[in-house]
Write an enzyme that holds these catalytic residues in place. Structure first.
Site, PDB file in Angstrom:
ATOM      1  N   ASP A  32       0.848  -1.189   0.000  1.00  0.00           N
ATOM      2  CA  ASP A  32       0.000   0.000   0.000  1.00  0.00           C
ATOM      3  C   ASP A  32       0.888   1.244   0.000  1.00  0.00           C
ATOM      4  OD1 ASP A  32      -1.782   2.153   0.882  1.00  0.00           O
ATOM      5  OD2 ASP A  32      -3.179   0.567   1.439  1.00  0.00           O
ATOM      6  N   ASN A  88     -13.502  -3.310   3.481  1.00  0.00           N
ATOM      7  CA  ASN A  88     -14.604  -2.359   3.650  1.00  0.00           C
ATOM      8  C   ASN A  88     -15.558  -2.416   2.454  1.00  0.00           C
ATOM      9  OD1 ASN A  88     -13.336  -1.300   6.011  1.00  0.00           O
ATOM     10  ND2 ASN A  88     -11.979  -0.127   4.696  1.00  0.00           N
ATOM     11  N   GLN A  95     -15.112   2.378   2.639  1.00  0.00           N
ATOM     12  CA  GLN A  95     -14.570   2.057   1.318  1.00  0.00           C
ATOM     13  C   GLN A  95     -14.364   3.358   0.546  1.00  0.00           C
ATOM     14  OE1 GLN A  95     -17.040  -0.489  -1.172  1.00  0.00           O
ATOM     15  NE2 GLN A  95     -15.329  -0.954  -2.530  1.00  0.00           N
ATOM     16  N   HIS A 101     -11.107  -5.071  -2.494  1.00  0.00           N
ATOM     17  CA  HIS A 101      -9.725  -5.310  -2.095  1.00  0.00           C
ATOM     18  C   HIS A 101      -9.686  -5.606  -0.600  1.00  0.00           C
ATOM     19  CE1 HIS A 101     -10.424  -1.000  -1.515  1.00  0.00           C
ATOM     20  NE2 HIS A 101      -9.462  -1.007  -0.604  1.00  0.00           N
ATOM     21  N   HIS A 103      -7.159  -5.367   2.842  1.00  0.00           N
ATOM     22  CA  HIS A 103      -5.966  -4.801   3.470  1.00  0.00           C
ATOM     23  C   HIS A 103      -5.363  -5.853   4.393  1.00  0.00           C
ATOM     24  CE1 HIS A 103      -6.766  -0.501   2.511  1.00  0.00           C
ATOM     25  NE2 HIS A 103      -8.008  -0.935   2.465  1.00  0.00           N
TER      26      HIS A 103
END
Length: 136
Positions: A32, A88, A95, A101, A103
């Site tokens: 990230d 999320n 989100q 996706h 995390h």
């Protein structure tokens, strides 16, 4: 299917360069760019799904298996003490990029990563209401 204006579709396809930790035919796992902690990674499907509501069930299952494998390997590499796996759905839930996706957030003693919520209480009324609605 990919969406031309989706930044995560561009990351997953390689159109935008990433620090790729893992890649297969269905997913790309990248570091990230705005990490919550050292080693924070994202699992991104190569196909576009807005969120978990749209996600293909086969891809959903593969994503969880991949999350487990990545967390185990990254724990060895990073020597972190734990992990949060966060996903999320919709703006109200946090989100911000509308491409499914996950995390993978390494946790370190005293890291001050701000995940959490105020604990509530499950009332008898809420419990009964939820159970009754699920039966319908």
């Amino acid at each position: 299917m990919r969406e031309s204006d989706c930044i995560f579709c561009k990351l997953a396809s390689g159109e935008i360069p990433t620090t790729t930790l893992y890649e297969d035919e269905d997913f790309k796992v990248i570091l990230d760019l705005s990490p919550a902690s050292k080693g924070h990674a994202l699992i991104i499907p190569k196909e576009h799904y807005k969120n978990i509501y749209d996600l293909d069930e086969t891809i959903a299952a593969k994503a969880m298996v991949l999350a487990k494998r990545m967390v185990i390997r990254l724990t060895e590499v990073l020597h972190c003490e734990g992990y949060n796996i966060v996903q999320n759905n919709n703006e109200v839930a946090g989100q911000t990029v509308f491409h499914f996706h996950m995390h993978l957030i390494p946790r370190y003693e005293g890291d001050k990563v701000g995940l959490g919520w105020k604990m509530g209480e499950l009332t008898e009324q809420d419990k009964q209401e939820i159970l009754e609605k699920l039966k319908k």
